[in-house]
Design an enzyme around this catalytic site. Structure first.
Site, short mmCIF file in Angstrom:
data_model
loop_
_atom_site.label_atom_id
_atom_site.label_comp_id
_atom_site.label_asym_id
_atom_site.label_seq_id
_atom_site.Cartn_x
_atom_site.Cartn_y
_atom_site.Cartn_z
N HIS A 1 0.29 -0.27 4.44
CA HIS A 1 -0.18 0.46 5.90
C HIS A 1 0.14 -0.35 6.90
O HIS A 1 0.33 -0.12 8.03
CB HIS A 1 -1.43 1.10 5.59
CG HIS A 1 -1.67 2.10 4.73
ND1 HIS A 1 -1.83 1.88 3.52
CD2 HIS A 1 -1.51 3.35 4.91
CE1 HIS A 1 -2.17 3.14 2.82
NE2 HIS A 1 -1.73 3.89 3.57
N ASP B 1 7.03 7.48 0.97
CA ASP B 1 5.80 7.08 1.37
C ASP B 1 5.78 7.36 2.91
O ASP B 1 6.84 7.54 3.47
CB ASP B 1 5.12 6.03 0.99
CG ASP B 1 3.90 5.80 0.96
OD1 ASP B 1 3.15 6.71 1.69
OD2 ASP B 1 3.19 4.79 0.34
#
Length: 174
Positions: free
Chosen positions: A20, A90
């Protein structure tokens, strides 16, 4: 009434940083990856939905994370692992990937993802991604239809109050 998503292909367990926030790089030899890391994915290759990993595997493609690596998606995810379900990236808004969101979407689809995911809900970003992705067709559309065909109705209505109590009990023992 839900479908499982197998993630993050071809493995995220060796990542030393949070994708992230930055791009993980895994320097494990291919033989070890195939023997250990890919094993759970091979066992689940018949699942309807899968998600890629924003991770560079130097033994597989030192220049690209799996999400944007045609070699990894073609040779490893579709080949060695044998996954033929609907493959999604993702979240493209994660910091592991370079380029604009439109470039990230294009790169993930060009590499072999069937869907490019953008998950943070920012409208301007969603529009940028949407401008770069085609209407679902061909093999990705067929995979999507095959996945949706596996949906079934729940055998009984879900008692959300009871489920919350059970979930809270599980958390208390963790």
């Amino acid at each position: 009434g839900v479908l499982p998503v197998v993630k993050h292909m071809p493995g995220h367990g060796r990542a030393g940083v949070d994708s992230h926030k930055s791009l993980p790089v895994v320097d494990t030899p291919r033989a070890d990856l195939e023997r250990i890391d890919f094993a759970p994915f091979r066992a689940l290759r018949q699942m309807p939905l899968g998600m890629t990993a924003h991770v560079v595997y130097t033994a597989l493609d030192p220049g690209n994370p799996a999400t944007t690596s045609a070699a990894i998606i073609r040779d490893i995810v579709r080949g060695t692992i044998g996954f033929d379900g609907l493959l999604m990236s993702d979240d493209l808004s994660m910091q592991a990937l370079n380029g604009t969101l439109g470039e990230r979407a294009s790169a993930s689809l060009a590499a072999g993802c069937d869907l490019a995911l953008h998950c943070n809900g920012r409208m301007a970003e969603m529009e940028e991604v949407a401008a770069e992705v085609p209407v679902l067709s061909g093999k990705p559309l067929a995979r999507s239809k095959a996945a949706l065909a596996r949906l079934t109705e729940p055998s009984a209505p879900v008692d959300t109050d009871s489920a919350y109590v059970k979930f809270s009990e599980w958390l208390a023992t963790a």
